[in-house]
Design a protein around this motif. Structure first.
Motif, mmCIF file in Angstrom:
data_model
loop_
_atom_site.group_PDB
_atom_site.id
_atom_site.type_symbol
_atom_site.label_atom_id
_atom_site.label_comp_id
_atom_site.label_asym_id
_atom_site.label_seq_id
_atom_site.Cartn_x
_atom_site.Cartn_y
_atom_site.Cartn_z
ATOM 1 N N GLU A 1 4.635 54.424 79.270
ATOM 2 C CA GLU A 1 4.115 55.529 78.449
ATOM 3 C C GLU A 1 3.300 55.026 77.258
ATOM 4 O OE1 GLU A 1 6.048 59.416 76.100
ATOM 5 O OE2 GLU A 1 7.135 57.533 76.261
ATOM 6 N N VAL A 2 3.696 53.863 76.703
ATOM 7 C CA VAL A 2 3.110 53.390 75.441
ATOM 8 C C VAL A 2 1.763 52.703 75.686
ATOM 9 C CG1 VAL A 2 3.428 51.822 73.502
ATOM 10 C CG2 VAL A 2 5.375 53.127 74.393
ATOM 11 N N THR A 3 0.722 53.159 74.932
ATOM 12 C CA THR A 3 -0.598 52.551 75.099
ATOM 13 C C THR A 3 -1.098 51.867 73.830
ATOM 14 O OG1 THR A 3 -1.661 54.625 74.480
ATOM 15 C CG2 THR A 3 -1.308 54.241 76.844
ATOM 16 N N GLU A 4 -0.536 52.261 72.657
ATOM 17 C CA GLU A 4 -1.046 51.667 71.429
ATOM 18 C C GLU A 4 0.102 51.417 70.456
ATOM 19 O OE1 GLU A 4 -3.955 53.997 69.334
ATOM 20 O OE2 GLU A 4 -4.077 52.575 67.668
ATOM 21 N N ILE A 5 0.043 50.255 69.784
ATOM 22 C CA ILE A 5 1.007 49.931 68.730
ATOM 23 C C ILE A 5 0.209 49.739 67.441
ATOM 24 C CG2 ILE A 5 2.742 48.289 67.908
ATOM 25 C CD1 ILE A 5 3.860 49.091 70.426
ATOM 26 N N ILE A 6 0.492 50.573 66.434
ATOM 27 C CA ILE A 6 -0.176 50.426 65.133
ATOM 28 C C ILE A 6 0.726 49.604 64.224
ATOM 29 C CG2 ILE A 6 -1.174 51.635 63.162
ATOM 30 C CD1 ILE A 6 -1.313 54.154 64.915
ATOM 31 N N LEU A 7 0.235 48.471 63.734
ATOM 32 C CA LEU A 7 1.024 47.645 62.818
ATOM 33 C C LEU A 7 0.717 48.088 61.390
ATOM 34 C CD1 LEU A 7 0.506 44.201 64.588
ATOM 35 C CD2 LEU A 7 2.442 45.779 64.788
ATOM 36 N N ALA A 8 1.617 48.897 60.808
ATOM 37 C CA ALA A 8 1.371 49.505 59.492
ATOM 38 C C ALA A 8 2.245 48.860 58.426
ATOM 39 C CB ALA A 8 1.606 51.015 59.564
ATOM 40 N N MET A 9 2.244 47.514 58.417
ATOM 41 C CA MET A 9 3.002 46.825 57.378
ATOM 42 C C MET A 9 2.181 46.743 56.094
ATOM 43 S SD MET A 9 4.545 46.081 60.231
ATOM 44 C CE MET A 9 3.907 44.682 61.152
ATOM 45 N N ASP A 10 2.868 46.458 54.970
ATOM 46 C CA ASP A 10 2.187 46.271 53.699
ATOM 47 C C ASP A 10 1.108 45.190 53.814
ATOM 48 O OD1 ASP A 10 3.967 48.033 52.638
ATOM 49 O OD2 ASP A 10 5.194 46.529 51.635
ATOM 50 N N ALA A 11 0.048 45.297 53.016
ATOM 51 C CA ALA A 11 -1.024 44.300 53.018
ATOM 52 C C ALA A 11 -0.645 43.123 52.124
ATOM 53 C CB ALA A 11 -2.333 44.946 52.572
ATOM 54 N N THR A 12 0.592 42.611 52.301
ATOM 55 C CA THR A 12 1.076 41.461 51.539
ATOM 56 C C THR A 12 1.222 40.272 52.481
ATOM 57 O OG1 THR A 12 3.346 42.098 51.999
ATOM 58 C CG2 THR A 12 2.377 42.944 49.970
ATOM 59 N N VAL A 13 1.542 39.105 51.918
ATOM 60 C CA VAL A 13 1.694 37.910 52.750
ATOM 61 C C VAL A 13 2.781 38.137 53.794
ATOM 62 C CG1 VAL A 13 2.388 35.491 52.766
ATOM 63 C CG2 VAL A 13 0.844 36.333 50.988
ATOM 64 N N ASP A 14 3.972 38.593 53.356
ATOM 65 C CA ASP A 14 5.071 38.828 54.293
ATOM 66 C C ASP A 14 4.700 39.894 55.322
ATOM 67 O OD1 ASP A 14 6.587 36.934 53.095
ATOM 68 O OD2 ASP A 14 7.923 38.316 52.032
#
Lengths: 195, 195
Positions: B132-145
């Protein structure tokens, strides 16, 4: 409204917290569910149940009379009159007063429609009539309402023979002269004392 | 420690509250005992009892699966990966995303000793394997970690055939150019688009 929304809704009503900080607080609570969230829920419930107004002085405490009114070591001859329970806490933290308190529960205010019958004034007059009491300290805020209230109470107590005092006015500890308002400076000058 | 002290003690541990504001909050609570203090105690107790981690996405909710995972109207083809439940709330408030979420429960951090096994990464890889899954959005903070974590996850997902995206970088809405840092300006210039 689900469980988390309700917690946020009520937390956001506390002074100093808004919707944003309430959300942060809820996340923090959920992370510390056993060490903070449940204990806080229990403490709040128990305090809501147990804490009552002292029938003698109007202080809030888990027992009636409150622990200050029950304390035999305190000086029953001096009563310090304050606006609010928060003022009792402040004076107790300072640790400079060993008498008893009387909490008015507010200040006289023509603007807000608060009259003498809305405050614990009759019970103060009754306490002042006791032969044990020799001094009443009027420790209301140095604001217009505070001073109006102090004036009204000292009028009511005139002729009872108890001495009526108020807190000293002057430069606060740590205060810098050029940041103080004119009123405080004038009072501090008038009430100057020999070194 | 009496009832009021305990309430103050725990309230003072909330982020954004200290001893002074906890005292103010307790006074406020005592004044609104029926409309605020008891409801807050009940809401906290019920939330501590009811709220669990969603076994699918890691979100916190009173039901498992959470209300987002159960919602048929949401697009199951897109999964937005975030660090924390607070990020889910932020994205839901913005109302711009109608897919599902995956809450990692933290970020990879060599300094704090957080490794992949400490985060909900295996369950994400498993979800990404669903047809079912076609897209994964990586919405992590724009920090080093945040970016280390995003990099690790995109490595792990390589070859699964799902498309991996990240949030756009650029000038924030309402942002003034001369207050932005060089990194943001560089990214915004690089990713410029035709009007």
């Amino acid at each position: 409204m689900d469980e988390l929304d309700r917690v946020m809704h009520y937390l956001a009503k506390l002074p100093g917290l808004g919707p944003r900080s309430a959300r942060r607080a809820v996340l923090h609570l959920l992370r510390k569910r056993e060490t903070l969230m449940r204990p806080l829920a229990d403490a709040l419930g128990q305090a809501a149940e147990a804490v009552t107004e002292c029938s003698v002085c109007g202080n809030l405490d888990a027992s009636d009379p409150c622990h200050i009114c029950r304390d035999d070591k305190r000086d029953g001859a001096v009563i310090c009159v304050v606006e609010d329970v928060g003022d009792v806490w402040a004076l107790e933290r300072a640790g400079a007063f060993s008498g008893r308190y009387h909490v008015l529960g507010g200040l006289l205010s023509a603007l807000d429609g608060v009259g003498p019958e809305d405050l614990n004034i009759e019970s103060l007059i009754a306490r002042a009539g006791s032969p044990e009491v020799t001094e009443i300290i009027l420790a209301m805020d140095a604001t217009v309402d505070g001073q109006t209230t102090a004036h009204y109470i000292s009028d009511r107590l005139a002729g009872t023979g108890v001495s009526i005092t108020r807190l000293a006015r002057g430069v606060p500890v740590g205060g810098e002269l050029d940041y103080l308002d004119d009123g405080t400076l004038t009072q501090a000058l008038k009430a100057r004392r020999e070194v």
